[in-house]
Write a protein that holds these residues in place. Structure first.
Motif, PDB file in Angstrom:
ATOM      1  N   GLN A  30       0.806  -1.217   0.000  1.00 37.94           N
ATOM      2  CA  GLN A  30       0.000   0.000   0.000  1.00 37.94           C
ATOM      3  C   GLN A  30       0.844   1.275   0.000  1.00 37.94           C
ATOM      4  O   GLN A  30       0.340   2.356  -0.298  1.00 37.94           O
ATOM      5  CB  GLN A  30      -0.938   0.008   1.211  1.00 37.94           C
ATOM      6  CG  GLN A  30      -2.021  -1.053   1.186  1.00 37.94           C
ATOM      7  CD  GLN A  30      -3.166  -0.708   0.253  1.00 37.94           C
ATOM      8  OE1 GLN A  30      -3.339   0.434  -0.142  1.00 37.94           O
ATOM      9  NE2 GLN A  30      -3.955  -1.703  -0.107  1.00 37.94           N
ATOM     10  N   ARG A  31       2.123   1.150   0.360  1.00 42.06           N
ATOM     11  CA  ARG A  31       2.969   2.344   0.391  1.00 42.06           C
ATOM     12  C   ARG A  31       3.016   3.035  -0.965  1.00 42.06           C
ATOM     13  O   ARG A  31       3.153   4.260  -1.048  1.00 42.06           O
ATOM     14  CB  ARG A  31       4.383   1.975   0.824  1.00 42.06           C
ATOM     15  CG  ARG A  31       4.493   1.484   2.261  1.00 42.06           C
ATOM     16  CD  ARG A  31       5.904   1.017   2.562  1.00 42.06           C
ATOM     17  NE  ARG A  31       6.036   0.537   3.925  1.00 42.06           N
ATOM     18  CZ  ARG A  31       7.104  -0.079   4.402  1.00 42.06           C
ATOM     19  NH1 ARG A  31       8.146  -0.275   3.607  1.00 42.06           N
ATOM     20  NH2 ARG A  31       7.143  -0.493   5.657  1.00 42.06           N
ATOM     21  N   ASN A 182       1.357  -2.361 -10.776  1.00 37.56           N
ATOM     22  CA  ASN A 182       0.583  -3.597 -10.668  1.00 37.56           C
ATOM     23  C   ASN A 182       0.201  -3.889  -9.215  1.00 37.56           C
ATOM     24  O   ASN A 182       0.760  -3.327  -8.287  1.00 37.56           O
ATOM     25  CB  ASN A 182       1.329  -4.785 -11.286  1.00 37.56           C
ATOM     26  CG  ASN A 182       2.731  -4.956 -10.721  1.00 37.56           C
ATOM     27  OD1 ASN A 182       3.040  -4.472  -9.637  1.00 37.56           O
ATOM     28  ND2 ASN A 182       3.580  -5.653 -11.445  1.00 37.56           N
ATOM     29  N   GLU A 183      -0.770  -4.748  -9.073  1.00 34.02           N
ATOM     30  CA  GLU A 183      -1.311  -5.065  -7.753  1.00 34.02           C
ATOM     31  C   GLU A 183      -0.721  -6.375  -7.239  1.00 34.02           C
ATOM     32  O   GLU A 183      -0.420  -7.289  -8.014  1.00 34.02           O
ATOM     33  CB  GLU A 183      -2.842  -5.188  -7.820  1.00 34.02           C
ATOM     34  CG  GLU A 183      -3.554  -3.906  -8.196  1.00 34.02           C
ATOM     35  CD  GLU A 183      -3.607  -2.884  -7.070  1.00 34.02           C
ATOM     36  OE1 GLU A 183      -3.064  -3.152  -5.965  1.00 34.02           O
ATOM     37  OE2 GLU A 183      -4.197  -1.812  -7.285  1.00 34.02           O
ATOM     38  N   ILE A 184      -0.584  -6.490  -5.937  1.00 40.50           N
ATOM     39  CA  ILE A 184      -0.035  -7.695  -5.331  1.00 40.50           C
ATOM     40  C   ILE A 184      -0.927  -8.897  -5.637  1.00 40.50           C
ATOM     41  O   ILE A 184      -0.445 -10.023  -5.817  1.00 40.50           O
ATOM     42  CB  ILE A 184       0.170  -7.491  -3.812  1.00 40.50           C
ATOM     43  CG1 ILE A 184       0.922  -8.668  -3.209  1.00 40.50           C
ATOM     44  CG2 ILE A 184      -1.136  -7.238  -3.105  1.00 40.50           C
ATOM     45  CD1 ILE A 184       1.361  -8.434  -1.778  1.00 40.50           C
ATOM     46  N   ILE A 185      -2.246  -8.680  -5.699  1.00 37.20           N
ATOM     47  CA  ILE A 185      -3.180  -9.681  -6.218  1.00 37.20           C
ATOM     48  C   ILE A 185      -3.564  -9.179  -7.599  1.00 37.20           C
ATOM     49  O   ILE A 185      -4.256  -8.156  -7.726  1.00 37.20           O
ATOM     50  CB  ILE A 185      -4.416  -9.840  -5.319  1.00 37.20           C
ATOM     51  CG1 ILE A 185      -4.002 -10.341  -3.934  1.00 37.20           C
ATOM     52  CG2 ILE A 185      -5.415 -10.802  -5.951  1.00 37.20           C
ATOM     53  CD1 ILE A 185      -5.141 -10.433  -2.933  1.00 37.20           C
ATOM     54  N   SER A 186      -3.098  -9.824  -8.621  1.00 37.41           N
ATOM     55  CA  SER A 186      -3.118  -9.287  -9.978  1.00 37.41           C
ATOM     56  C   SER A 186      -4.495  -8.775 -10.398  1.00 37.41           C
ATOM     57  O   SER A 186      -5.484  -9.519 -10.372  1.00 37.41           O
ATOM     58  CB  SER A 186      -2.654 -10.356 -10.965  1.00 37.41           C
ATOM     59  OG  SER A 186      -1.334 -10.755 -10.656  1.00 37.41           O
ATOM     60  N   LYS A 192      -4.204  -1.127  -3.849  1.00 38.64           N
ATOM     61  CA  LYS A 192      -3.530   0.167  -3.756  1.00 38.64           C
ATOM     62  C   LYS A 192      -4.022   1.182  -4.775  1.00 38.64           C
ATOM     63  O   LYS A 192      -3.942   2.374  -4.526  1.00 38.64           O
ATOM     64  CB  LYS A 192      -2.019   0.005  -3.818  1.00 38.64           C
ATOM     65  CG  LYS A 192      -1.420  -0.510  -5.108  1.00 38.64           C
ATOM     66  CD  LYS A 192       0.099  -0.425  -5.003  1.00 38.64           C
ATOM     67  CE  LYS A 192       0.784  -1.031  -6.213  1.00 38.64           C
ATOM     68  NZ  LYS A 192       0.832  -2.502  -6.145  1.00 38.64           N
ATOM     69  N   ALA A 193      -4.567   0.742  -5.902  1.00 37.27           N
ATOM     70  CA  ALA A 193      -5.161   1.705  -6.833  1.00 37.27           C
ATOM     71  C   ALA A 193      -6.339   2.410  -6.169  1.00 37.27           C
ATOM     72  O   ALA A 193      -6.485   3.639  -6.259  1.00 37.27           O
ATOM     73  CB  ALA A 193      -5.609   0.999  -8.116  1.00 37.27           C
TER      74      ALA A 193
END
Length: 294
Positions: A30-31, A182-186, A192-193
């Motif tokens: 999230q940073r 990109n997101e940690i869970i694709s 985080k977006a």
């Protein structure tokens, strides 16, 4: 492939993590949301400056989005009412799929560009209105339709997206790129977006309210005391701003319908409620200018 949709290379074995490691990875990711909004701060400030004269002239804040982005627009619009006594009819959000989509996902609604246009047109937008289109992908047809309707009506248009080169950014006078990657869970842009969108919307609307004299110092003096917690908050704010005890603050608030800014001016200028209201009116609702003026 869009950045927000590209699989992350950082945690390919995420499903094998225990809860402690999984939580650390999710939180750490999230940073990037904060950093993305930091990079967009100049663009957000420019949007505030452009929106200010229109809103001061009586315009509305209009929000348009789908899914998580749309729900965040609804949230921002709703929270302005108790926080800043902002008129409900001057913060209006439209959501792909209608009001029910706030609680139940309406699949396919985001692909309807014509409905996005119609949902804004029914609000009869005008040149004093400010339309914020929000889309993580930046290519959501519903949002593009809403922005097109806003441009036709000469609204100020602000586009918020999480991918460079997005159509929503190109369709807006004030593009706000929140490049979260990109997101940690694709592909899960509720992560985080979405966080970056929440920070950006909150910062934009809060800055606008500060510029509209809804804050004195850093105190929320134009709130609505609509429940017991908010009554206590109004009392505490009045005590702090006016330097008085609780009984004095409550007595003053009771004479002005619990308007903190009115109570502060009453106490510090030794005025009755109508005179304090009139003084604030002569200074565009600014407590600071009212205290310095006549």
């Amino acid at each position: 492939m869009l950045n927000t949709e590209t699989p992350s290379l950082q945690h390919p074995d995420l499903d094998l993590y225990d809860s402690a490691r999984l939580m650390q990875a999710l939180v750490d990711d999230q940073r990037a949301a904060v950093e993305a909004v930091r990079a967009a701060a100049p663009a957000l400030a420019a949007a505030v400056d452009a929106a200010l004269p229109r809103i001061a002239a009586g315009g509305r804040l209009l929000y348009a989005g789908a899914g998580t982005s749309g729900r965040l627009g609804v949230l921002d619009s709703v929270e302005l009412v108790p926080t800043f006594s902002w008129p409900r009819e001057r913060a209006v959000a439209v959501l792909a799929g209608g009001e029910g989509a706030m609680f139940v996902a309406v699949e396919g609604a985001e692909d309807d560009e014509h409905q996005g246009r119609r949902d804004i047109e029914v609000l009869q937008p005008g040149p004093d209105d400010v339309l914020i289109g929000i889309a993580a992908s930046g290519h959501t047809p519903y949002v593009l339709g809403a922005l097109a309707a806003g441009r036709t009506a000469a609204c100020l248009t602000i586009g918020v997206a999480n991918n460079p080169g997005a159509a929503v950014l190109a369709a807006s006078e004030h593009p706000i790129l929140l490049d979260t990657g990109n997101e940690i869970i694709s592909g899960s842009t509720r992560l985080k977006a979405g966080t970056a969108q929440k920070i950006a919307l909150n910062s934009f609307s809060s800055a606008l309210m500060v510029r509209l004299n809804k804050v004195y110092g850093n105190l929320m003096v134009d709130m609505k005391a609509t429940n017991a917690k908010l009554v206590r908050r109004a009392v505490a704010l009045t005590m702090r701003a006016a330097g008085v005890d609780e009984a004095t603050a409550r007595e003053a608030l009771g004479r002005c319908d619990f308007s903190v800014k009115t109570a502060v001016v009453m106490l510090l200028k030794q005025l009755d409620a109508p005179s304090a209201l009139a003084l604030l009116g002569r200074h565009d609702g600014s407590v600071r200018r009212a205290l310095a003026g006549r």
